[in-house]
Design an enzyme around this catalytic site. Sequence first.
Site, PDB file in Angstrom:
ATOM      1  CG  ASP A  20      42.649  14.478  91.565  1.00 44.31           C
ATOM      2  OD1 ASP A  20      43.207  13.434  91.965  1.00 44.31           O
ATOM      3  OD2 ASP A  20      41.413  14.541  91.376  1.00 44.31           O
ATOM      4  CG  HIS A  64      37.304  11.095  84.432  1.00 45.02           C
ATOM      5  ND1 HIS A  64      36.927  10.501  85.604  1.00 45.02           N
ATOM      6  CD2 HIS A  64      37.335  12.436  84.696  1.00 45.02           C
ATOM      7  CE1 HIS A  64      36.738  11.426  86.530  1.00 45.02           C
ATOM      8  NE2 HIS A  64      36.993  12.608  86.015  1.00 45.02           N
ATOM      9  CG  HIS A  81      37.989  16.689  83.729  1.00 48.54           C
ATOM     10  ND1 HIS A  81      36.611  16.728  83.683  1.00 48.54           N
ATOM     11  CD2 HIS A  81      38.308  16.012  84.862  1.00 48.54           C
ATOM     12  CE1 HIS A  81      36.118  16.114  84.748  1.00 48.54           C
ATOM     13  NE2 HIS A  81      37.131  15.652  85.481  1.00 48.54           N
ATOM     14  CE  LYS A 106      40.415  11.713  92.550  1.00 47.94           C
ATOM     15  NZ  LYS A 106      39.637  12.396  91.509  1.00 47.94           N
ATOM     16  CB  CYS A 145      39.561  15.835  94.244  1.00 50.05           C
ATOM     17  SG  CYS A 145      38.491  15.249  92.896  1.00 50.05           S
TER      18      CYS A 145
HETATM   19  C1  VGL Z   1      37.966  17.345  90.259  1.00 56.37           C
HETATM   20  C2  VGL Z   1      36.182  18.269  89.171  1.00 56.37           C
HETATM   21  C3  VGL Z   1      36.044  17.152  88.395  1.00 56.37           C
HETATM   22  C4  VGL Z   1      39.047  17.480  91.290  1.00 56.37           C
HETATM   23  C5  VGL Z   1      37.832  16.200  89.503  1.00 56.37           C
HETATM   24  O1  VGL Z   1      40.089  16.800  91.157  1.00 56.37           O
HETATM   25  O2  VGL Z   1      38.889  18.290  92.233  1.00 56.37           O
HETATM   26  N1  VGL Z   1      37.129  18.362  90.106  1.00 56.37           N
HETATM   27  N2  VGL Z   1      36.874  16.115  88.575  1.00 56.37           N
HETATM   28 ZN    ZN Z   2      36.920  14.465  87.172  1.00 57.69          ZN
END
Ligand code: VGL
Ligand code: ZN
Length: 199
Positions: A20, A64, A81, A106, A145
């Site tokens: 991510d 998302h 986000h 994902k 994540c």
């Molecule tokens: C994540 C918060 C919300 C991450 C993803 O990638 O760690 N954190 N969505």
């Molecule tokens: Zn997220």
Amino acid sequence: MAEATGNVRLASGDALIVVDVQNDFLPGGALAVPRGDEVIPVLNDGAAAFDNRGLRVFATRDWHPPDHCSFQARGGPWPPHCIAGTRGAEFPPQLKLPPSATVISKATRPDRDAYSGFEGTDLDGALKRAGVRRVFVGGLATDYCVLNTVRDALKLGYETYVIADAIRAVNVRSEDGRKAEEEMQRLGAKRIELMRLAP
Ligand code: VGL
Ligand code: ZN
């Protein structure tokens, strides 16, 4: 985490998982991880090291829909986000993934969140098909994540290294990142600094 003693020599069956590293998680992004940008040069070196040895690189991304259940408008914990197709969801131009890298999206459905890159994806299948047995994980965020991806990798039987100099935490509570690192160690992850990868 248990420090890898001595250098770790990359070998066939190894893969890098970049978690991510997306614009929205970088300073200025919608859900910025403090100093999240600092993982980029480390992961660039790591990706080059793996690619130069013919080893595979996987990059997960939070992807998302606009009405995702993790967003505050729907009672979730986060501001909107990483909405699929937007600039915030893109990898930053500074991140240099090899052309052969496999991208894993994902949390793509409105009503389910997924912090782990394995959850609801084909990451395990893709790793298995590539003959991967040992994974090296870095990226964002340590306390969400990265933690959940490492947890699943261990559960699925991969020997798992956390790249300590290539992770950063959200730290909603100030100790979250440190606790996540302890938890990953407790679960059996090994800690390595990219510097310790033998040339
Ligand atoms: C994540 C918060 C919300 C991450 C993803 O990638 O760690 N954190 N969505
Ligand atoms: Zn997220």
